[in-house]
Design a protein around this motif. Sequence first.
Motif, PDB file in Angstrom:
ATOM      1  N   GLY A   1       2.484   2.076  -3.224  1.00 25.77           N
ATOM      2  CA  GLY A   1       1.558   2.379  -4.188  1.00 25.77           C
ATOM      3  C   GLY A   1       1.366   1.231  -5.139  1.00 25.77           C
ATOM      4  O   GLY A   1       0.544   1.477  -6.398  1.00 25.77           O
TER       5      GLY A   1
ATOM      6  N   ASN B   1       0.952  -1.270   0.062  1.00 30.74           N
ATOM      7  CA  ASN B   1      -0.146  -0.167   0.063  1.00 30.74           C
ATOM      8  C   ASN B   1       0.853   1.237   0.010  1.00 30.74           C
ATOM      9  O   ASN B   1       0.644   2.359  -0.887  1.00 30.74           O
ATOM     10  CB  ASN B   1      -0.980   0.028   1.335  1.00 30.74           C
ATOM     11  CG  ASN B   1      -1.848  -1.034   1.281  1.00 30.74           C
ATOM     12  OD1 ASN B   1      -2.404  -1.571   0.080  1.00 30.74           O
ATOM     13  ND2 ASN B   1      -2.629  -1.327   2.172  1.00 30.74           N
ATOM     14  N   ALA B   2       1.720   1.238   0.685  1.00 33.38           N
ATOM     15  CA  ALA B   2       2.525   2.583   0.914  1.00 33.38           C
ATOM     16  C   ALA B   2       3.393   2.876  -0.319  1.00 33.38           C
ATOM     17  O   ALA B   2       3.670   4.005  -0.482  1.00 33.38           O
ATOM     18  CB  ALA B   2       3.557   2.332   2.368  1.00 33.38           C
TER      19      ALA B   2
ATOM     20  N   GLY C   1      -4.710   0.271  -0.567  1.00 33.79           N
ATOM     21  CA  GLY C   1      -4.648   1.240   0.373  1.00 33.79           C
ATOM     22  C   GLY C   1      -4.020   2.400  -0.074  1.00 33.79           C
ATOM     23  O   GLY C   1      -3.588   2.540  -1.113  1.00 33.79           O
ATOM     24  N   GLU C   2      -3.849   3.327   0.906  1.00 32.96           N
ATOM     25  CA  GLU C   2      -3.274   4.876   0.799  1.00 32.96           C
ATOM     26  C   GLU C   2      -1.681   4.632   0.305  1.00 32.96           C
ATOM     27  O   GLU C   2      -1.046   4.074   1.144  1.00 32.96           O
ATOM     28  CB  GLU C   2      -3.580   5.643   1.675  1.00 32.96           C
ATOM     29  CG  GLU C   2      -3.247   7.125   1.350  1.00 32.96           C
ATOM     30  CD  GLU C   2      -3.355   8.232   2.670  1.00 32.96           C
ATOM     31  OE1 GLU C   2      -2.914   9.028   2.539  1.00 32.96           O
ATOM     32  OE2 GLU C   2      -3.839   7.309   3.695  1.00 32.96           O
ATOM     33  N   GLN C   3      -1.309   5.310  -0.908  1.00 42.40           N
ATOM     34  CA  GLN C   3       0.066   5.636  -0.960  1.00 42.40           C
ATOM     35  C   GLN C   3       0.804   6.596  -0.076  1.00 42.40           C
ATOM     36  O   GLN C   3      -0.122   7.624   0.016  1.00 42.40           O
ATOM     37  CB  GLN C   3       0.414   5.783  -2.317  1.00 42.40           C
ATOM     38  CG  GLN C   3       2.078   5.898  -2.777  1.00 42.40           C
ATOM     39  CD  GLN C   3       2.068   6.326  -4.315  1.00 42.40           C
ATOM     40  OE1 GLN C   3       1.135   5.755  -4.877  1.00 42.40           O
ATOM     41  NE2 GLN C   3       2.889   7.032  -4.440  1.00 42.40           N
ATOM     42  N   ILE C   4       1.989   6.349   0.293  1.00 43.70           N
ATOM     43  CA  ILE C   4       2.594   7.621   1.327  1.00 43.70           C
ATOM     44  C   ILE C   4       3.954   7.917   0.783  1.00 43.70           C
ATOM     45  O   ILE C   4       4.396   6.895   0.146  1.00 43.70           O
ATOM     46  CB  ILE C   4       2.420   7.115   2.825  1.00 43.70           C
ATOM     47  CG1 ILE C   4       3.285   5.952   3.067  1.00 43.70           C
ATOM     48  CG2 ILE C   4       0.940   7.112   3.238  1.00 43.70           C
ATOM     49  CD1 ILE C   4       3.288   5.592   4.436  1.00 43.70           C
TER      50      ILE C   4
END
Length: 334
Positions: free
Chosen positions: A118, A115-116, A122-125
């Motif tokens: 991308g 997720n992190a 979930g949300e990419q950070i």
Amino acid sequence: MKHTLFLLLGAIIFWGCGSDSWVKNQNRGNALGTTYSITYIAEGHLDYQKEIDSVFQVLNQSMSTYIPTSDISKINSGDSTIVVDEMFQEVFGISSRVHEVSKGYFDPTIGVLANAWGFGPGEQIQLDSLKVDSLLSYVGWDKVQLNSDHTITKKHPAIRFDFNAVAKGYTIDRLGALLDAKGIQDYLVEVGGEVLAKGTNLVSGKQWTVGIDDPQVETGRSLKLIVSLEDRAMASSGNYRKFRIDPETGEKYVHTINPKTGYTKNSSILATSVVAHTCAVADAYATTFMAMDLEESKEVLKAHGELEAYIIYLDGEGNTKEFMTSGFGTLIKK
């Protein structure tokens, strides 16, 4: 499992002309964020589309991280009461074995990292070394457990499962099991470039043949090899098409994540293809060999003769090289 894995080296299926005594039945469509083609030979016309759709549906409901109401999504959200089905249990078991053999390079608890970076739902950070180290505390196969009552225990609620590196192959195995149950003895199941072949192509009178893409052709498609398969499965993985470019820095991030470091891995390994008795196992190892160094992969292959592999890599001077097991070499169609 929408947008699953991993970009795999696409398989191209070749047909020939043959006897009229057999009928080539085929179902094609879209599922798991990719395309599928299922070909089965019989003495008459058949159509198992409804049954095929059902397989995709139940697999999605069990293990798709892109469906909020799936079992895996509920478990990822912290529901410890979910009783997982037999399919989830089997994938958990396969994951445990490959995790052990690979010494941790295969780890489906990388969901928070996917997720992190991308590559997940979930949300990419924005990541730096401190954030990556923090997320690594939520990664580790030793931090999850399949209980005797078929519930899942996680040592921390933030741990996220991501079976994308094995679930597509497992789905292909289930589609094969469906055809087996129907009494079909000759078929080729292909989903997103991964294949399971049984028997032969009786229409052409030849073995099933599958093409492996050249990973260094950035546009279009060019075949690197053509292999023949019978009662075997093959899965391929590569970073040459599945990657993300940071719009601000221009830096390239590939989808292969090293669960030991937490970082995406731009390595010298360009692409891998693995042949095994089941597509789930082939799928898992194809992804694993992308994360491992070549010499580490060779050690695994030496210890597990049931696996055959073909690995394209760059040497220290940037030259394209190939490694293949002797058994894989016998599958190449000249």
